[in-house]
Design a protein around this motif. Sequence first.
Motif, mmCIF file in Angstrom:
data_model
loop_
_atom_site.group_PDB
_atom_site.id
_atom_site.type_symbol
_atom_site.label_atom_id
_atom_site.label_comp_id
_atom_site.label_asym_id
_atom_site.label_seq_id
_atom_site.Cartn_x
_atom_site.Cartn_y
_atom_site.Cartn_z
ATOM 1 N N MET A 164 28.834 66.106 -34.835
ATOM 2 C CA MET A 164 28.936 65.398 -33.559
ATOM 3 C C MET A 164 30.382 65.268 -33.107
ATOM 4 O O MET A 164 30.644 64.948 -31.940
ATOM 5 N N ASN A 165 31.310 65.524 -34.018
ATOM 6 C CA ASN A 165 32.728 65.405 -33.684
ATOM 7 C C ASN A 165 33.452 66.741 -33.797
ATOM 8 O O ASN A 165 34.665 66.779 -33.994
ATOM 9 N N THR A 166 32.692 67.848 -33.676
ATOM 10 C CA THR A 166 33.273 69.187 -33.698
ATOM 11 C C THR A 166 32.671 70.011 -32.571
ATOM 12 O O THR A 166 31.776 69.551 -31.850
ATOM 13 N N ASP A 167 33.120 71.261 -32.471
ATOM 14 C CA ASP A 167 32.591 72.152 -31.435
ATOM 15 C C ASP A 167 31.269 72.791 -31.838
ATOM 16 O O ASP A 167 30.774 73.685 -31.155
ATOM 17 N N LEU A 168 30.660 72.345 -32.936
ATOM 18 C CA LEU A 168 29.355 72.858 -33.339
ATOM 19 C C LEU A 168 28.198 72.138 -32.654
ATOM 20 O O LEU A 168 27.061 72.595 -32.725
ATOM 21 N N LEU A 169 28.466 71.012 -32.010
ATOM 22 C CA LEU A 169 27.384 70.202 -31.463
ATOM 23 C C LEU A 169 26.568 70.967 -30.421
ATOM 24 O O LEU A 169 25.360 70.743 -30.289
#
Length: 628
Positions: free
Chosen positions: A526-531
């Motif tokens: 939720m705090n990376t560009d994977l969301l």
Amino acid sequence: MKISLCTIVKNDGLLIRKMLDSVVGVVDEIVITDTGSTDNTLEVVREFQLEHPGLVKVAEFEWCNDFSAARNFSLEQASGDWILVLDADEFLDSEEKRGLRSFLETVSADGIFVTQRNYTGSMKDLSSVIDVDVARVFRGQYRYEGSIHEQIAGNIERAGGKFGRYTLHIHHVGYTEEYVKLKGKSERNTELLEQQLKAWKRHNKIERWFSETNLLAEYGGQNKWDEVASRARMLIEEIKKEKPKNYPNFLPRIYKFCVNGLRFTNKLDDALRIAKEGVRLFPKHTDLQVQRAEIHMQRDEFREAIDVLQKCRELGDVEFDLTEYIQGSGTYTAARAMAGCWLRLGDTLSALEWFVTSYKENTEQMGVVPWIVALSANQEVLRAMEKVIQTPARYDEFIQFYSFKGYDDAIEYIEKAEEMWGVREATARARFAYEVRHNQTPTTTEPLWLGLYAYEQGNYAKAIQYWESAGQRGEYVKAVCEKSTSHLKWELKNIFSEVLAAKSVRLLSDFGHYISDLKDFFPMMMNTDLLSGFCSQDFMRMKEPSHEVAEWKVQLAITQGNRRQAERLMARMVLPSGEKTVRGNLIEADLRQNAARDILLHARKIYPESMMLQHVWYQNFAEATILQ
């Protein structure tokens, strides 16, 4: 004044040289007692002897299943006023050791406690560090007791000796997976302890209880948590029949084993009951308090966990005594757990604040730097942080997560790390992540990473080709992509760093709804560009493994303008208490804007310490409150 190192060894050729090198310049004499080595241990010792003539004495001891006998034989060979005891899988901290001699020249104590830093997990990827105070420096007249997990402190205390403390870390790698397997330690120790228990007479209660406690440690190391829980509970009940003044000083340790045994077998109600009982008996023993908080966190009872952790912070670390305790439970460990609570509540401002507090209190703990980098929106703060990181392990964490965020200057820090400490897996992963996020062709030759990159480019055939040459993990990812059905589940835990580095959004979009351990990794995602990999219809239809997943679904529905779906999903983002998290309340306020003020007022009553709620309130409603 003369200092003697005493060590007992057997088949320790892999690590003994590092231990010996670490004491050069600290001790005047090294006594090595060999108990029957058949590897190259003595060859390594002889090579060291040639380099340091007159420093080393080697003695042979016929092993008799009694560690104290071997220790005491080694002590008899020593001539020092002070004894330093190390094992071959330990070594002294290079900086802190320099002041030991001057400290011993002036101290009036008989035994000195230092810190044993125990590394666990794989040597390739150490998962955690546990600090424990141990008496490893003492005056030469004292002797050990106990055939296994031998002790010196009790004899010093009974003789009227005094104790002191010196800031020195003994780094211990003997609990790493590879070394435990190589040495067969756990099986050997279990057998010796079971033999010892049979030998004790019934009236030797303290000795028997202590041996039982050490046996619990061995069973825990073998993940026999049912055995740990049942034996620990019986032991506690037996000891509680005594008067409290007769309780052994290691009783808190037994409570901790019991709690862990129950926690790790998912008997959380019983674990919480035992933890509360331990806290009542030992209210200032913050190890037990932290355990209680961890159980609340497992049960998603974050408000209760925060209250307990605040108490830990008020108490501080356990004061120095002979009771075994783990450092940091009243300081940095409690702060890290507090950060974890706020993270799970969706308050990233409070979480960041507590991660920073924890880091300041112990800059060498694992797993805190990644969260600071992931949660911080201020690149200048991160640049300032980089300047104070001193060790390669923490710098590895920094450059990887800094690269995951796509910052342009990440390559400068990667090159700095390679210049200072050489090219390592962490620097290679960071470089790969930098290249991916800057649309550069990856320079890595690692087939697992190249397969993930090819998959993101839409080249499925090339990805499979790479994974077929990437060993077990490559075959694992290949199987996920070839065989995923509604009945197949897969785990992120073994490839999460690679998925982050490769920015595997396509992979997660295609197969993320089959991940069985999604709950463990979703807070970071939720705090990376994977969301953005979790937006598919398959994901929206899956059962939510955690409140975070439900909250994200509601946010997606709101963004897509599907108010009815958002309302329906909102009922699934509540905690066991029936309340919503900080993030959940903010989402509800966004959805029901006419009632937003009342929603936030209610949330602030539940979470009065929340920095996120305070920030949103003053951004939107502070002026109206003042006017009223």
